[in-house]
Motif scaffolding. Structure first.
Motif, PDB file in Angstrom:
ATOM      1  N   VAL A 169       0.835  -1.201   0.000  1.00 32.42           N
ATOM      2  CA  VAL A 169       0.000   0.000   0.000  1.00 32.42           C
ATOM      3  C   VAL A 169       0.872   1.254   0.000  1.00 32.42           C
ATOM      4  CG1 VAL A 169      -1.680   1.349   1.330  1.00 32.42           C
ATOM      5  CG2 VAL A 169      -1.962  -1.130   1.116  1.00 32.42           C
ATOM      6  N   ILE A 170       1.865   1.274   0.879  1.00 31.59           N
ATOM      7  CA  ILE A 170       2.778   2.422   0.939  1.00 31.59           C
ATOM      8  C   ILE A 170       3.465   2.623  -0.402  1.00 31.59           C
ATOM      9  CG2 ILE A 170       4.935   3.263   1.953  1.00 31.59           C
ATOM     10  CD1 ILE A 170       4.067   1.900   4.572  1.00 31.59           C
ATOM     11  N   GLY A 171       3.920   1.524  -1.009  1.00 36.08           N
ATOM     12  CA  GLY A 171       4.606   1.615  -2.293  1.00 36.08           C
ATOM     13  C   GLY A 171       3.726   2.183  -3.388  1.00 36.08           C
ATOM     14  N   VAL A 172       2.472   1.761  -3.420  1.00 32.40           N
ATOM     15  CA  VAL A 172       1.553   2.249  -4.443  1.00 32.40           C
ATOM     16  C   VAL A 172       1.277   3.740  -4.259  1.00 32.40           C
ATOM     17  CG1 VAL A 172      -0.812   2.115  -5.317  1.00 32.40           C
ATOM     18  CG2 VAL A 172       0.472   0.014  -4.858  1.00 32.40           C
ATOM     19  N   TYR A 173       1.037   4.162  -3.024  1.00 29.66           N
ATOM     20  CA  TYR A 173       0.796   5.588  -2.784  1.00 29.66           C
ATOM     21  C   TYR A 173       2.039   6.410  -3.127  1.00 29.66           C
ATOM     22  CZ  TYR A 173      -3.838   5.381  -0.701  1.00 29.66           C
ATOM     23  OH  TYR A 173      -5.188   5.244  -0.515  1.00 29.66           O
ATOM     24  N   PHE A 174       3.215   5.871  -2.821  1.00 25.74           N
ATOM     25  CA  PHE A 174       4.450   6.576  -3.170  1.00 25.74           C
ATOM     26  C   PHE A 174       4.557   6.752  -4.679  1.00 25.74           C
ATOM     27  CE2 PHE A 174       8.847   6.256  -4.676  1.00 25.74           C
ATOM     28  CZ  PHE A 174       9.385   7.399  -4.104  1.00 25.74           C
ATOM     29  N   VAL A 175       4.270   5.698  -5.437  1.00 30.09           N
ATOM     30  CA  VAL A 175       4.355   5.773  -6.893  1.00 30.09           C
ATOM     31  C   VAL A 175       3.354   6.785  -7.441  1.00 30.09           C
ATOM     32  CG1 VAL A 175       3.963   4.498  -9.041  1.00 30.09           C
ATOM     33  CG2 VAL A 175       5.276   3.446  -7.192  1.00 30.09           C
ATOM     34  N   MET A 176       2.124   6.780  -6.926  1.00 37.77           N
ATOM     35  CA  MET A 176       1.107   7.726  -7.400  1.00 37.77           C
ATOM     36  C   MET A 176       1.523   9.164  -7.120  1.00 37.77           C
ATOM     37  SD  MET A 176      -2.633   5.945  -6.711  1.00 37.77           S
ATOM     38  CE  MET A 176      -2.418   5.724  -4.939  1.00 37.77           C
ATOM     39  N   CYS A 177       1.971   9.421  -5.897  1.00 38.82           N
ATOM     40  CA  CYS A 177       2.326  10.793  -5.515  1.00 38.82           C
ATOM     41  C   CYS A 177       3.593  11.255  -6.229  1.00 38.82           C
ATOM     42  CB  CYS A 177       2.496  10.889  -4.002  1.00 38.82           C
ATOM     43  SG  CYS A 177       0.983  10.588  -3.068  1.00 38.82           S
TER      44      CYS A 177
END
Length: 235
Positions: free
Chosen positions: A208-216
């Protein structure tokens, strides 16, 4: 570190990847990462439009109209976004006798609070522009509305673009609060997957953290690249 356990944990993520990306679609409503991106994009667009109008209002309005606008923006900046989601979802149907979909209530709350912050960024950019530029534009025969649209506002937005990006990124992260009204966005579905497995929370929420990091990070990269490209073309 037990790499075997870590691999098994990310195996759970892989097994549920389709569910995490788009939820129950096409057999049910869309959710997951796709829904998070959709809500964030609409909220970003609405908050930017509303914020620009409100920022211009702060710069040009006077008297009770400006006071009312300042109070409204201050109210939106002061309340937690979680409370605004609750109010739009539970209170509006009672007051207005209308049914507000959960997704719409979340987008509305994100857009309103985002607009309040963007408005002050636009206002700060506009008042940072020297008075000489206003006078020079007036001397060319431009009307006040034309001066703002063609001269002042483009410069203000360019100066405040980093603030815009920060607020847009906050909207992406704040979209995870949609779970409080049962919206099946990404974090909500990740929590469901975790509750089913019960043994791999670290791996699931690292994903989850990785996905939000990629989006942001992607948003920041694209906006920065576009801004630099436009500045280079304009010389």
């Amino acid at each position: 570190m037990d790499f075997s356990s870590l691999a098994n944990g990310f195996g759970i993520v892989w097994q549920n990847l389709d569910y995490l990306i788009w939820g129950n679609y096409p057999d049910g409503p869309i959710g997951g990462i796709v829904l998070t991106l959709f809500m964030s994009l609409i909220a970003i667009i609405l908050s930017t439009i509303l914020g620009i109008f409100a920022g211009v209002g702060l710069a040009v309005l006077t008297g009770w109209k400006r006071t009312l606008l300042v109070m409204l923006l201050g109210f939106l900046r002061a309340i937690p976004i979680l409370m605004l989601i609750f109010w739009t979802y539970f209170l509006l149907p009672v007051l207005l006798n209308i049914d507000v979909p959960a997704i719409a209530s979340v987008i509305m709350a994100l857009a309103l609070i985002g607009a309040a912050y963007i408005a002050h960024a636009v206002y700060a950019g506009m008042i940072a522009i020297t008075h000489d530029q206003w006078q020079a534009a007036y001397s060319l025969g431009l009307k006040p509305k034309q001066v703002i649209i063609y001269i002042i506002l483009p410069q203000a937005i360019k100066m405040m673009m980093p603030s815009f990006v920060n607020q847009w990124i906050s909207l992406i992260k704040d979209s995870s609060l949609a779970y409080v009204v049962g919206v099946a966005e990404f974090t909500f579905l990740a929590t469901q997957v975790n509750n089913r497995s019960m043994v791999y929370p670290t791996e699931i929420f690292l994903f989850v953290i990785g996905v939000y990091f990629v989006m942001c990070w992607s948003l920041d990269f694209v906006v920065t690249w576009l801004t630099k490209t436009m500045m280079a073309k304009n010389g």
